[in-house]
Design an enzyme around this catalytic site. Sequence first.
Site, PDB file in Angstrom:
ATOM      1  N   CYS A 100       0.841  -1.186   0.000  1.00  0.00           N
ATOM      2  CA  CYS A 100       0.000   0.000   0.000  1.00  0.00           C
ATOM      3  C   CYS A 100       0.886   1.251   0.000  1.00  0.00           C
ATOM      4  O   CYS A 100       1.835   1.338   0.760  1.00  0.00           O
ATOM      5  CB  CYS A 100      -0.845  -0.041   1.266  1.00  0.00           C
ATOM      6  SG  CYS A 100      -2.295   0.945   1.128  1.00  0.00           S
TER       7      CYS A 100
ATOM      8  N   GLN B 272      -4.585  -7.000  -6.356  1.00  0.00           N
ATOM      9  CA  GLN B 272      -4.961  -7.535  -5.045  1.00  0.00           C
ATOM     10  C   GLN B 272      -6.201  -6.805  -4.553  1.00  0.00           C
ATOM     11  O   GLN B 272      -6.184  -5.581  -4.381  1.00  0.00           O
ATOM     12  CB  GLN B 272      -3.833  -7.351  -4.021  1.00  0.00           C
ATOM     13  CG  GLN B 272      -4.161  -8.034  -2.689  1.00  0.00           C
ATOM     14  CD  GLN B 272      -3.173  -7.719  -1.570  1.00  0.00           C
ATOM     15  OE1 GLN B 272      -2.983  -6.561  -1.213  1.00  0.00           O
ATOM     16  NE2 GLN B 272      -2.561  -8.754  -1.009  1.00  0.00           N
TER      17      GLN B 272
ATOM     18  N   TYR C 104      -7.420  -8.168   7.996  1.00  0.00           N
ATOM     19  CA  TYR C 104      -8.473  -7.406   7.316  1.00  0.00           C
ATOM     20  C   TYR C 104      -9.760  -8.244   7.320  1.00  0.00           C
ATOM     21  O   TYR C 104      -9.820  -9.307   7.945  1.00  0.00           O
ATOM     22  CB  TYR C 104      -8.007  -6.997   5.912  1.00  0.00           C
ATOM     23  CG  TYR C 104      -6.785  -6.094   5.995  1.00  0.00           C
ATOM     24  CD1 TYR C 104      -6.860  -4.870   6.674  1.00  0.00           C
ATOM     25  CD2 TYR C 104      -5.563  -6.479   5.462  1.00  0.00           C
ATOM     26  CE1 TYR C 104      -5.742  -4.055   6.806  1.00  0.00           C
ATOM     27  CE2 TYR C 104      -4.440  -5.660   5.591  1.00  0.00           C
ATOM     28  CZ  TYR C 104      -4.531  -4.452   6.267  1.00  0.00           C
ATOM     29  OH  TYR C 104      -3.430  -3.638   6.413  1.00  0.00           O
TER      30      TYR C 104
ATOM     31  N   GLY D 277       9.080  -7.286  -0.670  1.00  0.00           N
ATOM     32  CA  GLY D 277       8.367  -6.023  -0.483  1.00  0.00           C
ATOM     33  C   GLY D 277       9.359  -4.893  -0.322  1.00  0.00           C
ATOM     34  O   GLY D 277       9.763  -4.230  -1.284  1.00  0.00           O
ATOM     35  N   ARG D 278       9.835  -4.706   0.920  1.00  0.00           N
ATOM     36  CA  ARG D 278      10.691  -3.552   1.226  1.00  0.00           C
ATOM     37  C   ARG D 278      11.926  -3.448   0.330  1.00  0.00           C
ATOM     38  O   ARG D 278      12.271  -2.324  -0.070  1.00  0.00           O
ATOM     39  CB  ARG D 278      11.056  -3.570   2.717  1.00  0.00           C
ATOM     40  CG  ARG D 278       9.852  -3.237   3.582  1.00  0.00           C
ATOM     41  CD  ARG D 278      10.051  -3.623   5.022  1.00  0.00           C
ATOM     42  NE  ARG D 278      10.204  -5.062   5.171  1.00  0.00           N
ATOM     43  CZ  ARG D 278      10.541  -5.666   6.296  1.00  0.00           C
ATOM     44  NH1 ARG D 278      10.768  -4.949   7.375  1.00  0.00           N
ATOM     45  NH2 ARG D 278      10.645  -6.983   6.355  1.00  0.00           N
TER      46      ARG D 278
HETATM   47  C1  LIG Z   1       4.672  -0.109   3.073  1.00  0.00           C
HETATM   48  C2  LIG Z   1       4.071  -1.458   3.034  1.00  0.00           C
HETATM   49  C3  LIG Z   1       2.765  -1.632   2.618  1.00  0.00           C
HETATM   50  C4  LIG Z   1       2.184  -2.886   2.547  1.00  0.00           C
HETATM   51  N1  LIG Z   1       0.920  -3.035   2.052  1.00  0.00           N
HETATM   52  C5  LIG Z   1       0.427  -4.270   1.817  1.00  0.00           C
HETATM   53  C6  LIG Z   1      -0.777  -4.451   1.102  1.00  0.00           C
HETATM   54  O1  LIG Z   1      -1.383  -3.514   0.651  1.00  0.00           O
HETATM   55  N2  LIG Z   1      -1.237  -5.705   0.928  1.00  0.00           N
HETATM   56  C7  LIG Z   1      -0.557  -6.789   1.405  1.00  0.00           C
HETATM   57  O2  LIG Z   1      -1.019  -7.911   1.240  1.00  0.00           O
HETATM   58  N3  LIG Z   1       0.598  -6.638   2.060  1.00  0.00           N
HETATM   59  C8  LIG Z   1       1.120  -5.424   2.252  1.00  0.00           C
HETATM   60  N4  LIG Z   1       2.348  -5.281   2.850  1.00  0.00           N
HETATM   61  C9  LIG Z   1       3.112  -6.479   3.243  1.00  0.00           C
HETATM   62  C10 LIG Z   1       4.110  -6.867   2.140  1.00  0.00           C
HETATM   63  O3  LIG Z   1       3.451  -7.342   0.994  1.00  0.00           O
HETATM   64  C11 LIG Z   1       5.072  -7.972   2.612  1.00  0.00           C
HETATM   65  O4  LIG Z   1       4.339  -9.135   2.922  1.00  0.00           O
HETATM   66  C12 LIG Z   1       5.859  -7.539   3.821  1.00  0.00           C
HETATM   67  O5  LIG Z   1       6.417  -6.254   3.654  1.00  0.00           O
HETATM   68  C13 LIG Z   1       7.001  -8.520   4.120  1.00  0.00           C
HETATM   69  O6  LIG Z   1       7.876  -8.613   3.039  1.00  0.00           O
HETATM   70  P1  LIG Z   1       9.301  -7.827   3.009  1.00  0.00           P
HETATM   71  O7  LIG Z   1      10.065  -8.301   4.208  1.00  0.00           O
HETATM   72  O8  LIG Z   1       9.932  -8.273   1.712  1.00  0.00           O
HETATM   73  O9  LIG Z   1       9.047  -6.377   3.042  1.00  0.00           O
HETATM   74  C14 LIG Z   1       2.927  -4.008   2.944  1.00  0.00           C
HETATM   75  C15 LIG Z   1       4.246  -3.828   3.392  1.00  0.00           C
HETATM   76  C16 LIG Z   1       4.833  -2.585   3.421  1.00  0.00           C
HETATM   77  C17 LIG Z   1       6.274  -2.452   3.855  1.00  0.00           C
END
Ligand SMILES: Cc1cc2nc3c(=O)[nH]c(=O)nc-3n(C[C@H](O)[C@H](O)[C@H](O)COP(=O)(O)O)c2cc1C
Length: 783
Positions: A414, A489, A570, A711-712
Amino acid sequence: MKVAIIGGGPAGLYSAILLKKQRPEADITVYERNRADDTFGFGVVFSDATLDNFEKYDPPSYRRITQEFAYWDDIAVHFRGTVHRVGGNGFCGCSRRQLLLILQERARELGVKLMFETEISDEARFADADLVVIADGINSRFREKHAAHFEPDVDLRSNVFAWMGSTRPLDAFTFIFQETEWGPFIAHAYQYEAGRSTWIFETDPETFERAGLTGLDEKQSADRMADIFGWFLEGHPLLTNRSMWRNFPMIRSQRWVKDNMVLLGDAKATAHFSIGSGTKLAMEDANALADAMRGAPTVKAALATYEQGRREEVEKTQHAADVSLVWFEHVDRFWDFDPVQFAFGVMTRAKAITYDNLTLRAPEFVSEVDKAFARHVRGQGFDVDVEKPLAPMFQPFRLREMQLANRAVVSPMCMYSAKEGVPQDFHLVHYGSRAIGGAGLIFTEMTCVGRDARITPGCAGLWNDEQESAWRRIVEFVHANSAAKICLQLGHAGRKGATKLMWDGMDRPLEQGGWDVISASPIPYFPDSRMPREMDRAAMDRVKAEFVAAAERGERCGFDMLELHCAHGYLLASFISPLTNRRTDDYGGSLENRLRYPLEIFEALREVWPSHKPMSVRISATDWAEGGITGDDAVQVARAFAERGVDLVDVSTGQTVRDAQPIYGRMFQTPFSDQVRNEARVATMCVGNITTSDQVNTILAAGRADLVALGRPHLVDPGFTMKAAAWYGAADTFCPPQYLPGKEQIFRNSVRDRQDFEDLKIKAKPKTRAELKAEATKPLAAE
Ligand SMILES: Cc1cc2nc3c(=O)[nH]c(=O)nc-3n(C[C@H](O)[C@H](O)[C@H](O)COP(=O)(O)O)c2cc1C
Ligand SMILES: Cc1cc2nc3c(=O)[nH]c(=O)nc-3n(C[C@H](O)[C@H](O)[C@H](O)COP(=O)(O)OP(=O)(O)OC[C@H]3O[C@@H](n4cnc5c(N)ncnc54)[C@H](O)[C@@H]3O)c2cc1C
């Protein structure tokens, strides 16, 4: 100074040696209930790194120990008639009896008093001691006596094991995974001196029972093991010495120090035998205690330093041991794997060893792993090179008719930057640049199905025409300028709705401009969050219709794939978790009931979503909280969606309840993806603290996921995949013509960078003791 040490095992003896060296004037006594040479167990194993420590702390005992050692470099994995050997591991083994005799001799030399055949039942007899070291082993009487203070937690694991010995010589640390008519048996075996090897046999309790081992005595069960592993033992006998079958206790203690008493070795904490010996931990505890005692103003201060300084290292080792033992407990998950992939899984099970690391040490082995992976992909109808295969990350993947060029995925994130749900220019640049960056698949952020379905006022949506055309522009850009596919999504915030933008306070309720929120049950997220309304049937129908309408809009936008968000607390997650669903109707109670509404929505979406396009579901595979969803539940959840046509399970965890206690770490959610994929037999995507392409390849090659989302890392590096493509030589990775000079440069440089990196790694790596020994004994070349 007066020191009393209860227990003459490795922890007790080594701490006596180190303390006596440090304080020759101290009066140090070791009390051991057994006779001096009355020892159980066969061999102990140490890594080169542990031996380096011994050398540093006490060179004389180190020299004597290493004279007695057997060295080896290879790990050999025997599985279904194959054997895979991986070198460069650097291990040594020695007889436990010999080790204790060496330590006893060294302790005596230094002036430590050794009192054998002296069982201690009450520490009161040491009232005049300045320090009491409790090193009385795994069943520590004193840890239990003061359990209220030390607060030990004993987790008795499900598999049973027995230690035995053999005269069978071995030139590698040997794992044998043996199929039998009763189930799988595992042998962990290594040589510890000429003509002597340790054998640890392990199996699950059902196989143990079916094999008729229950109630057999030592000799009978050794005979049964000799039958099963006879083909390998080649006529060598199995030897027993207190070789009873038992369950491994993982022991953790809240506190290690009470007044002037301190727990050391197995008494304090255990680590499963599959990652190396408990002896190493016991002796390194002694190092840490000696370090803490050096220069400490008081014993009390030293013990506090010992506990503070040592705990993290012990817990890290225990965590690695946990991960490893769980792998062995679930070995049946991988039983139908290609043997080389199976062997790769054995090698990488505890996270320390990775794809790149093995490529340096055992390039032929990794090349075989790559070939097996590519063969599998070819079997799925892709025209990929099997002789010179690309790394797993760059192998294509198909879901229904959607083909992905590689397995790297931008996880849904998001951006909190939409206006009234409408994606802005920011979104176009954000998604566009990540698509150009080379990832095979891009997920949109959670896109909300209605105004009241939003998490925050900045969340994107897909409930009106303006939003639809903004998303269409993004999808068209991605398709026109990259090879990436893009997945929509869809979600509903439920009780986490009407909250602030991430940077204003994650999940915190809006002070103004909020809206009514709904959930499975009326339980607020924070105590001061908005109280959600429990959904009635009319609300369920309305939300379902919103999901369907959004999916239809998604199809019109041209999205390649659709994901239903059932994770992170959610709306749909709130139905699945028993911690947030307290309903008494058909949608609450059993897991089957709690899944009913999310499945209903999924089915409705599957009906309108074109059948040639795939769908995934995102789940929280654990709540990380008492009484919540567990990995086993996640397997059931995945199966239920798979029966209804889900193509991929996107395995995340947590964020469902406030008081969760997640265990973070590298790739921390991957074990759940592994469990879901290999138990429910459904394709999975894993995510969570995966930061390098090396980790991506490790996960894929070990068969723990089919796709890997980041993600990050993608937030700061849109070109993550292109850089990895250069590193691994995936030259076909798509790049738009505008950026080709950049691609050419990075590919050219990366060949040199990789060579430099490998040379550096090889130079920096000291020779293993096995290599040094081999060099020292090499015959001179014939003239
Ligand atoms: C800023 C941010 C926004 C996120 N928004 C969503 C989202 O909209 N939908 C979702 O399923 N996960 C969301 N996540 C979770 C990520 O998809 C992911 O599962 C999580 O960051 C762990 O992965 P990472 O360690 O590679 O960042 C979000 C994560 C971050 C950092
Ligand atoms: C049956 C068995 C076989 C094993 N085999 C191996 C192996 O082959 N290789 C390997 O690496 N690891 C082996 N281990 C594990 C390994 O022995 C331990 O991790 C390691 O020895 C821990 O060292 P420690 O000093 O903490 O405890 P221990 O080695 O268990 O030493 C504790 C000592 O305290 C003594 N003691 C206990 N209570 C009292 C009391 N009240 N008064 C006086 N003395 C007391 C015991 O007799 C014992 O000698 C084995 C463990 C078991 C149980």
